[in-house]
Design a protein around this motif. Structure first.
Motif, PDB file in Angstrom:
ATOM      1  N   LEU A  24       1.286  -1.113   0.005  1.00 19.44           N
ATOM      2  CA  LEU A  24      -0.187   0.047  -0.075  1.00 19.44           C
ATOM      3  C   LEU A  24       0.751   1.258  -0.127  1.00 19.44           C
ATOM      4  N   GLY A  25       2.218   1.127   0.996  1.00 20.77           N
ATOM      5  CA  GLY A  25       2.899   2.245   0.636  1.00 20.77           C
ATOM      6  C   GLY A  25       3.808   2.923  -0.451  1.00 20.77           C
ATOM      7  N   ARG A  26       3.801   1.671  -1.193  1.00 19.34           N
ATOM      8  CA  ARG A  26       4.577   1.280  -2.200  1.00 19.34           C
ATOM      9  C   ARG A  26       3.744   2.325  -3.822  1.00 19.34           C
ATOM     10  N   LEU A  27       1.636   1.620  -3.077  1.00 14.97           N
ATOM     11  CA  LEU A  27       0.971   2.491  -4.181  1.00 14.97           C
ATOM     12  C   LEU A  27       0.963   3.613  -4.008  1.00 14.97           C
ATOM     13  N   VAL A  28       0.986   4.106  -2.881  1.00 14.73           N
ATOM     14  CA  VAL A  28       0.249   5.909  -2.298  1.00 14.73           C
ATOM     15  C   VAL A  28       1.557   6.485  -3.164  1.00 14.73           C
ATOM     16  N   ARG A  29       2.823   6.445  -2.545  1.00 16.35           N
ATOM     17  CA  ARG A  29       3.856   6.832  -2.812  1.00 16.35           C
ATOM     18  C   ARG A  29       4.449   7.096  -4.695  1.00 16.35           C
ATOM     19  N   ARG A  30       3.700   5.790  -5.417  1.00 14.46           N
ATOM     20  CA  ARG A  30       4.082   6.309  -7.073  1.00 14.46           C
ATOM     21  C   ARG A  30       2.667   6.356  -7.358  1.00 14.46           C
ATOM     22  N   LEU A  31       1.323   6.585  -6.814  1.00  9.66           N
ATOM     23  CA  LEU A  31       0.170   8.153  -7.550  1.00  9.66           C
ATOM     24  C   LEU A  31       0.409   8.857  -6.764  1.00  9.66           C
ATOM     25  N   ARG A  32       1.465   9.541  -5.956  1.00  9.31           N
ATOM     26  CA  ARG A  32       1.243  10.952  -5.245  1.00  9.31           C
ATOM     27  C   ARG A  32       2.283  11.388  -6.603  1.00  9.31           C
ATOM     28  N   ARG A  33       3.244  10.518  -6.614  1.00  8.34           N
ATOM     29  CA  ARG A  33       4.297  11.547  -7.724  1.00  8.34           C
ATOM     30  C   ARG A  33       3.623  11.408  -9.016  1.00  8.34           C
ATOM     31  N   GLN A  55       4.591  14.800  -0.113  1.00  9.42           N
ATOM     32  CA  GLN A  55       3.946  14.497   1.027  1.00  9.42           C
ATOM     33  C   GLN A  55       3.169  15.766   1.493  1.00  9.42           C
ATOM     34  N   GLN A  56       3.713  16.891   1.972  1.00  6.07           N
ATOM     35  CA  GLN A  56       3.373  17.841   2.154  1.00  6.07           C
ATOM     36  C   GLN A  56       2.105  18.457   1.955  1.00  6.07           C
ATOM     37  N   ALA A  57       2.099  18.167   0.472  1.00  6.39           N
ATOM     38  CA  ALA A  57       0.722  18.737  -0.347  1.00  6.39           C
ATOM     39  C   ALA A  57      -0.997  17.465  -0.038  1.00  6.39           C
ATOM     40  N   LEU A  58       0.053  16.725  -0.055  1.00  8.74           N
ATOM     41  CA  LEU A  58      -0.486  15.408  -0.067  1.00  8.74           C
ATOM     42  C   LEU A  58      -1.699  15.888   1.208  1.00  8.74           C
ATOM     43  N   ALA A  59      -0.170  15.477   2.588  1.00 14.83           N
ATOM     44  CA  ALA A  59      -1.124  15.880   3.684  1.00 14.83           C
ATOM     45  C   ALA A  59      -2.066  17.175   4.299  1.00 14.83           C
ATOM     46  N   ARG A 111      -3.941  18.586   2.190  1.00 15.52           N
ATOM     47  CA  ARG A 111      -5.405  18.702   1.715  1.00 15.52           C
ATOM     48  C   ARG A 111      -5.568  17.633   2.152  1.00 15.52           C
ATOM     49  N   LEU A 112      -5.219  16.265   2.948  1.00 12.81           N
ATOM     50  CA  LEU A 112      -6.420  15.449   3.872  1.00 12.81           C
ATOM     51  C   LEU A 112      -6.368  15.775   5.177  1.00 12.81           C
ATOM     52  N   GLY A 113      -5.491  16.945   5.818  1.00 10.45           N
ATOM     53  CA  GLY A 113      -5.295  16.884   6.907  1.00 10.45           C
ATOM     54  C   GLY A 113      -5.092  16.015   8.456  1.00 10.45           C
ATOM     55  N   MET A 114      -3.733  16.102   7.197  1.00 10.78           N
ATOM     56  CA  MET A 114      -2.953  14.506   8.136  1.00 10.78           C
ATOM     57  C   MET A 114      -1.391  15.561   8.237  1.00 10.78           C
ATOM     58  N   SER A 115      -0.501  15.053   8.713  1.00  6.68           N
ATOM     59  CA  SER A 115       1.005  15.301   9.034  1.00  6.68           C
ATOM     60  C   SER A 115       1.640  14.594   7.831  1.00  6.68           C
ATOM     61  N   ARG A 116       3.098  15.073   7.476  1.00  7.93           N
ATOM     62  CA  ARG A 116       3.724  14.744   6.622  1.00  7.93           C
ATOM     63  C   ARG A 116       4.261  13.301   6.702  1.00  7.93           C
ATOM     64  N   ALA A 117       4.403  13.115   8.440  1.00  6.08           N
ATOM     65  CA  ALA A 117       4.824  12.514   8.559  1.00  6.08           C
ATOM     66  C   ALA A 117       3.885  11.028   8.658  1.00  6.08           C
ATOM     67  N   THR A 118       2.972  11.235   8.804  1.00  5.64           N
ATOM     68  CA  THR A 118       2.185  10.044   8.475  1.00  5.64           C
ATOM     69  C   THR A 118       2.427   9.361   6.778  1.00  5.64           C
ATOM     70  N   ILE A 119       2.149  10.366   6.239  1.00  6.63           N
ATOM     71  CA  ILE A 119       2.395  10.174   4.583  1.00  6.63           C
ATOM     72  C   ILE A 119       3.426   9.497   4.591  1.00  6.63           C
ATOM     73  N   SER A 120       4.596  10.099   4.844  1.00  5.06           N
ATOM     74  CA  SER A 120       5.889   9.171   4.569  1.00  5.06           C
ATOM     75  C   SER A 120       5.937   8.159   5.891  1.00  5.06           C
ATOM     76  N   GLY A 121       5.912   7.938   6.764  1.00  5.61           N
ATOM     77  CA  GLY A 121       5.421   6.657   7.612  1.00  5.61           C
ATOM     78  C   GLY A 121       4.639   5.426   6.840  1.00  5.61           C
ATOM     79  N   LEU A 122       3.570   5.809   6.249  1.00 10.65           N
ATOM     80  CA  LEU A 122       3.141   5.252   5.516  1.00 10.65           C
ATOM     81  C   LEU A 122       4.031   4.208   3.737  1.00 10.65           C
ATOM     82  N   GLU A 123       4.095   5.916   3.300  1.00  8.69           N
ATOM     83  CA  GLU A 123       5.017   5.149   2.182  1.00  8.69           C
ATOM     84  C   GLU A 123       6.622   4.388   2.374  1.00  8.69           C
ATOM     85  N   ASN A 124       7.104   4.711   3.539  1.00  7.98           N
ATOM     86  CA  ASN A 124       8.359   3.451   3.444  1.00  7.98           C
ATOM     87  C   ASN A 124       7.694   2.583   4.899  1.00  7.98           C
TER      88      ASN A 124
END
Length: 85
Positions: free
Chosen positions: A6-15, A21-25, A27-40
């Motif tokens: 799932l993390g790899r998919l999110v990274r690919r789709l985001r790119r 990561q910050q822009a996506l976070a 838009r979703l009202g999440m932290s960039r750390a959450t997006i980064s943690g999911l992707e990694n």
């Protein structure tokens, strides 16, 4: 799907959408750390609603599929040892 996949998919789709990561976070009202943690694959827990919102924003949906167990001997014989028919 594993959380790692799932993390790899999110990274690919985001790119593909040209989002940081910050822009996506934001838009979703999440932290960039959450997006980064999911992707990694280093996030300890992400709620299902966050994952659903994230996938929806990236143009995908969260679906449930039945688990497929190990093939039976009959299935292996029918499909061939390497899945060749």
């Amino acid at each position: 799907m594993s959380i790692e996949t799932l993390g790899r998919l999110v990274r690919r789709l985001r790119r593909e959408k040209g989002l940081s990561q910050q822009a996506l976070a934001q838009r979703l009202g999440m932290s960039r750390a959450t997006i980064s943690g999911l992707e990694n694959n280093s996030v300890h827990e992400v709620g299902i609603r966050k994952i659903e919102a994230l996938l929806n924003l990236l143009g995908h949906s969260l679906t449930a599929e039945p688990l497929r167990g190990r093939p039976t001997l009959d299935e292996v014989v029918k499909e061939g040892f390497h899945g060749d028919r």
